[in-house]
Design an enzyme around this catalytic site. Structure first.
Site, PDB file in Angstrom:
ATOM      1  N   HIS A 173       4.860 -19.623  -8.391  1.00 52.90           N
ATOM      2  CA  HIS A 173       6.305 -19.431  -8.534  1.00 52.90           C
ATOM      3  C   HIS A 173       7.070 -20.446  -7.684  1.00 52.90           C
ATOM      4  O   HIS A 173       6.474 -21.330  -7.060  1.00 52.90           O
ATOM      5  CB  HIS A 173       6.693 -17.987  -8.197  1.00 52.90           C
ATOM      6  CG  HIS A 173       6.326 -17.557  -6.803  1.00 52.90           C
ATOM      7  ND1 HIS A 173       6.883 -18.107  -5.675  1.00 52.90           N
ATOM      8  CD2 HIS A 173       5.441 -16.629  -6.355  1.00 52.90           C
ATOM      9  CE1 HIS A 173       6.392 -17.545  -4.594  1.00 52.90           C
ATOM     10  NE2 HIS A 173       5.497 -16.643  -4.974  1.00 52.90           N
ATOM     11  N   HIS A 226       5.872 -21.447  -4.140  1.00 47.41           N
ATOM     12  CA  HIS A 226       4.731 -22.374  -4.130  1.00 47.41           C
ATOM     13  C   HIS A 226       5.191 -23.774  -4.532  1.00 47.41           C
ATOM     14  O   HIS A 226       4.771 -24.774  -3.954  1.00 47.41           O
ATOM     15  CB  HIS A 226       3.636 -21.927  -5.099  1.00 47.41           C
ATOM     16  CG  HIS A 226       3.159 -20.516  -4.886  1.00 47.41           C
ATOM     17  ND1 HIS A 226       3.234 -19.557  -5.852  1.00 47.41           N
ATOM     18  CD2 HIS A 226       2.626 -19.912  -3.797  1.00 47.41           C
ATOM     19  CE1 HIS A 226       2.744 -18.413  -5.383  1.00 47.41           C
ATOM     20  NE2 HIS A 226       2.374 -18.610  -4.138  1.00 47.41           N
ATOM     21  N   CYS A 235      -2.712  -5.380   6.937  1.00 53.77           N
ATOM     22  CA  CYS A 235      -2.017  -5.416   5.640  1.00 53.77           C
ATOM     23  C   CYS A 235      -2.747  -6.409   4.740  1.00 53.77           C
ATOM     24  O   CYS A 235      -2.820  -7.601   5.055  1.00 53.77           O
ATOM     25  CB  CYS A 235      -0.560  -5.820   5.783  1.00 53.77           C
ATOM     26  SG  CYS A 235       0.202  -6.114   4.154  1.00 53.77           S
ATOM     27  N   CYS A 290      -0.546  -9.267   3.336  1.00 55.03           N
ATOM     28  CA  CYS A 290      -0.355 -10.376   4.284  1.00 55.03           C
ATOM     29  C   CYS A 290      -1.684 -10.977   4.708  1.00 55.03           C
ATOM     30  O   CYS A 290      -1.710 -12.060   5.284  1.00 55.03           O
ATOM     31  CB  CYS A 290       0.323  -9.897   5.575  1.00 55.03           C
ATOM     32  SG  CYS A 290       1.962  -9.229   5.372  1.00 55.03           S
ATOM     33  N   CYS A 305       3.909  -1.805   6.340  1.00 50.16           N
ATOM     34  CA  CYS A 305       3.951  -3.236   6.653  1.00 50.16           C
ATOM     35  C   CYS A 305       5.411  -3.691   6.677  1.00 50.16           C
ATOM     36  O   CYS A 305       6.161  -3.404   5.747  1.00 50.16           O
ATOM     37  CB  CYS A 305       3.175  -4.013   5.587  1.00 50.16           C
ATOM     38  SG  CYS A 305       3.545  -5.786   5.619  1.00 50.16           S
ATOM     39  N   HIS A 330       5.731  -6.194   3.437  1.00 47.06           N
ATOM     40  CA  HIS A 330       5.504  -5.651   2.094  1.00 47.06           C
ATOM     41  C   HIS A 330       6.043  -4.238   1.897  1.00 47.06           C
ATOM     42  O   HIS A 330       6.137  -3.773   0.765  1.00 47.06           O
ATOM     43  CB  HIS A 330       4.009  -5.681   1.751  1.00 47.06           C
ATOM     44  CG  HIS A 330       3.484  -7.063   1.537  1.00 47.06           C
ATOM     45  ND1 HIS A 330       3.055  -7.852   2.576  1.00 47.06           N
ATOM     46  CD2 HIS A 330       3.366  -7.816   0.413  1.00 47.06           C
ATOM     47  CE1 HIS A 330       2.667  -9.028   2.098  1.00 47.06           C
ATOM     48  NE2 HIS A 330       2.849  -9.032   0.801  1.00 47.06           N
ATOM     49  N   LYS A 357      15.780 -10.908  -2.595  1.00 49.72           N
ATOM     50  CA  LYS A 357      14.441 -11.386  -2.286  1.00 49.72           C
ATOM     51  C   LYS A 357      13.686 -11.596  -3.598  1.00 49.72           C
ATOM     52  O   LYS A 357      13.783 -10.809  -4.521  1.00 49.72           O
ATOM     53  CB  LYS A 357      13.734 -10.335  -1.431  1.00 49.72           C
ATOM     54  CG  LYS A 357      12.413 -10.806  -0.912  1.00 49.72           C
ATOM     55  CD  LYS A 357      11.928  -9.903   0.217  1.00 49.72           C
ATOM     56  CE  LYS A 357      10.560 -10.368   0.677  1.00 49.72           C
ATOM     57  NZ  LYS A 357       9.423  -9.760   0.058  1.00 49.72           N
ATOM     58  N   LYS A 412       8.204  -9.681  -7.507  1.00 51.91           N
ATOM     59  CA  LYS A 412       7.752  -9.463  -8.870  1.00 51.91           C
ATOM     60  C   LYS A 412       8.202  -8.109  -9.396  1.00 51.91           C
ATOM     61  O   LYS A 412       8.643  -7.983 -10.529  1.00 51.91           O
ATOM     62  CB  LYS A 412       6.231  -9.524  -8.900  1.00 51.91           C
ATOM     63  CG  LYS A 412       5.751 -10.488  -9.956  1.00 51.91           C
ATOM     64  CD  LYS A 412       4.273 -10.526  -9.964  1.00 51.91           C
ATOM     65  CE  LYS A 412       3.784 -10.137 -11.336  1.00 51.91           C
ATOM     66  NZ  LYS A 412       2.347 -10.120 -11.415  1.00 51.91           N
TER      67      LYS A 412
HETATM   68  N1  MSP Z   1      -3.095 -18.441   1.406  1.00 58.70           N
HETATM   69  C1  MSP Z   1      -2.044 -18.415   2.369  1.00 58.70           C
HETATM   70  C2  MSP Z   1      -1.837 -19.793   2.963  1.00 58.70           C
HETATM   71  C3  MSP Z   1      -3.048 -20.369   3.640  1.00 58.70           C
HETATM   72  S1  MSP Z   1      -2.757 -21.945   4.247  1.00 58.70           S
HETATM   73  C4  MSP Z   1      -4.093 -22.266   5.184  1.00 58.70           C
HETATM   74  C5  MSP Z   1      -0.759 -17.959   1.683  1.00 58.70           C
HETATM   75  N2  MSP Z   1      -0.707 -18.090   0.359  1.00 58.70           N
HETATM   76  S2  MSP Z   1       0.476 -17.621  -0.613  1.00 58.70           S
HETATM   77  O1  MSP Z   1       0.032 -17.786  -1.955  1.00 58.70           O
HETATM   78  O2  MSP Z   1       0.933 -16.329  -0.231  1.00 58.70           O
HETATM   79  O3  MSP Z   1       1.602 -18.691  -0.469  1.00 58.70           O
HETATM   80  C6  MSP Z   1       2.516 -18.558   0.431  1.00 58.70           C
HETATM   81  C7  MSP Z   1       3.408 -19.769   0.512  1.00 58.70           C
HETATM   82  O4  MSP Z   1       4.464 -19.672  -0.423  1.00 58.70           O
HETATM   83  C8  MSP Z   1       3.993 -19.768   1.890  1.00 58.70           C
HETATM   84  O5  MSP Z   1       4.157 -21.061   2.400  1.00 58.70           O
HETATM   85  C9  MSP Z   1       5.316 -19.091   1.643  1.00 58.70           C
HETATM   86  O6  MSP Z   1       6.264 -19.413   2.601  1.00 58.70           O
HETATM   87  C10 MSP Z   1       5.686 -19.606   0.273  1.00 58.70           C
HETATM   88  N3  MSP Z   1       6.638 -18.704  -0.355  1.00 58.70           N
HETATM   89  C11 MSP Z   1       6.397 -17.513  -0.983  1.00 58.70           C
HETATM   90  N4  MSP Z   1       7.589 -17.021  -1.410  1.00 58.70           N
HETATM   91  C12 MSP Z   1       8.588 -17.845  -1.061  1.00 58.70           C
HETATM   92  C13 MSP Z   1       9.976 -17.906  -1.309  1.00 58.70           C
HETATM   93  N5  MSP Z   1      10.615 -16.939  -1.906  1.00 58.70           N
HETATM   94  N6  MSP Z   1      10.630 -19.039  -0.923  1.00 58.70           N
HETATM   95  C14 MSP Z   1       9.990 -20.104  -0.342  1.00 58.70           C
HETATM   96  N7  MSP Z   1       8.699 -20.066  -0.100  1.00 58.70           N
HETATM   97  C15 MSP Z   1       8.013 -18.875  -0.243  1.00 58.70           C
HETATM   98  O7  MSP Z   1       0.136 -17.539   2.376  1.00 58.70           O
END
Ligand code: MSP
Length: 473
Positions: A20, A23, A128, A131, A145, A148, A292, A295
């Site tokens: 999304h 990412h 959690c 997380c 959490c 979450h 926020k 999903k």
């Molecule tokens: N797998 C771990 C990261 C390991 S790195 C060694 C993880 N993965 S995640 O799939 O949850 O991806 C999280 C990333 O997406 C984070 O950098 C997080 O800040 C970012 N985002 C998820 N939702 C977001 C927003 N709504 N806005 C901006 N970035 C956000 O954590």
């Protein structure tokens, strides 16, 4: 002379769903920096990937009636497709299930163990799975959490611990000695205050499920997913020919995972004596129409939706134009369309279309422009919004020139030539942000996307007005 190197990473994402906007955000930022340093002639390694072990993946796979490996094997291509659609020009895609990575993790675990920084104990506390993180009683909000808002698991199991507490002072010294290690600055004090409250040793193994890398010295235990995941940045550079890229120049991450990257990660490296990365940069979070992104509430902008609004370059442009990288931002389709119409279509698109439409041929003097230096500084300080602002201020100047000199009437060759050199500067500087459009413009005027070539005269080619770059929405 050997070329300078630049190594930039994004977090490796959990492949438990399709990618999304969150990412996409970090990944496009990585792409901007990688393209920028490639333009400057550096040897660049831009690494992305997926974080495939752990309880969260194991549970989601089970819910879908699949083995974890089969489940992630089906989702990983979705990430690769998304990055292709967003024109992400990465140099390597690491999966934590890769054999090379697993071997590096086991080697490091063994080293830390041999050093006496890992010991057997019992973990009793909260975890959690969303997380993939440990919490203390006082972190919880109504037993849930804090992130979450879901009920939290209580764990009690035998576990190996990493002596994180031993590194408390060394970490504080690191931030002092290297003030840029954590950016932006306002995030740094939060980390420092939390460390000063005291660091507990970190539970780094689990026995209650088996989807993970086995500890080399106790194979009934699997490695905690974050200990495994953080090492990806290093294991990428243990492949042949990539050794010179370590240490990383910058790890780009979201603010929610700053603790893992600025506390666990440097402490792990200190324990093994491996050089530390130079910088950790945390960006803010996107909300969606001020809510926020989640999903369950149907407020997720996935990559296809993001691109479908006004095309890939307008999406990339918007993400870095409206909000300083490091701050939180609010995403709205309306705001994206406004930027697309008012800036990309009316300013950049118009300029290119008018100038290419006016010119037949030209062959006069070159002049150089110092916005290159300004923009260069801004990009290297990750101030992407300001870089774009300065490029667009210059586009405004070029558009004014057409107006003031009434170029559609007199078609003065010298002025037109200057305009094209101006467009060339704009095009090269915009390439890291909107590569597809920049390449179209370069083709139309017959120049190369290269900082070096900016010093050379333009080629004398036949220019045609060509298609409209941005159709207004
Ligand atoms: N797998 C771990 C990261 C390991 S790195 C060694 C993880 N993965 S995640 O799939 O949850 O991806 C999280 C990333 O997406 C984070 O950098 C997080 O800040 C970012 N985002 C998820 N939702 C977001 C927003 N709504 N806005 C901006 N970035 C956000 O954590």
């Amino acid at each position: 002379m050997t070329k300078k190197k630049f190594y930039v990473t994004t977090p490796i994402y959990y492949p438990n769903d399709i990618p999304h906007i969150g990412h996409a955000y970090t990944t496009v930022a990585g792409d901007i920096l990688a393209r920028w340093y490639k333009l400057k002639g550096y040897d660049v390694l831009f690494s992305v990937g997926t974080d495939e072990h752990g309880k969260k993946i194991a549970d989601t796979a089970k819910k879908n009636g699949k083995s974890p490996k089969k489940f992630v094997d089906e989702l990983v291509p979705k990430f690769k497709e998304a990055w292709k659609k967003l024109n992400i020009d990465y140099d390597g895609f690491i999966r934590t299930t890769d054999e090379n990575h697993k071997k590096v993790v086991q080697d490091i675990l063994q080293k830390v163990y041999d050093k006496g920084d890992i010991y057997l104990g019992e973990y009793e506390g909260y975890y959690c799975t969303g997380c993939e993180a440990y919490f203390t009683e006082k972190d919880l909000v109504g037993g849930c959490c804090p992130i979450h808002k879901t009920k939290i698991e209580k764990l009690k199991e035998k576990s190996y611990f990493f002596r994180l507490s031993k590194y408390q002072k060394k970490l504080l010294d690191l931030y002092k000695k290297n003030p840029d290690f954590i950016s932006p600055k306002n995030k740094k004090s939060e980390i420092i205050n939390r460390i000063k409250e005291g660091l507990n040793d970190l539970s780094i193994s689990r026995t209650s499920f088996d989807w993970g890398i086995k500890l080399p010295f106790a194979d009934e235990h699997i490695c905690y997913v974050w200990f495994d995941a953080l090492l990806n940045y290093y294991s990428v550079t243990r492949e042949k020919g990539k050794e010179k890229f370590w240490p990383a120049d910058v790890h780009l991450i979201g603010k929610d995972i700053l603790w893992f990257h600025t506390v666990y990660w440097p402490a792990m490296l200190m324990s093994t004596g491996i050089e530390l990365p130079k910088r950790i940069f945390a960006h803010g979070w996107w909300t969606f129409d001020k809510e926020k992104i989640s999903k369950s509430r149907g407020k997720v902008v996935n990559v296809d939706e993001l691109i479908s609004i006004a095309g890939v370059d307008s999406a990339r442009y918007f993400l870095f134009r409206a909000t300083p990288f490091g701050d939180d931002g609010d995403f709205s389709e309306k705001a994206l369309i406004e930027r697309h119409n008012n800036e990309l279509a009316d300013k950049l698109g118009n300029l290119v279309s008018r100038v290419s439409g006016l010119i037949e041929e030209a062959n006069i003097n070159i002049y150089t422009l110092n916005i290159v230096e300004d923009v260069s500084k801004l990009i290297e300080r990750f101030e992407f919004d300001k870089a774009l602002n300065s490029i667009f201020a210059f586009i405004d100047t070029l558009n004014q020139l057409i107006q003031e000199k009434k170029l559609w009437e007199n078609k003065n060759k010298k002025d037109l030539y200057e305009l094209v050199t101006g467009i060339r500067v704009v095009t090269v500087l915009l390439w890291p942000f909107i590569p597809e459009t920049s390449e179209k413009i370069a083709e139309r005027f017959g120049f190369k996307i290269s900082l070096e070539e900016l010093k050379k005269p333009l080629k004398n080619i036949k220019i045609k007005k060509g298609e409209i770059l941005f159709r207004k929405i």
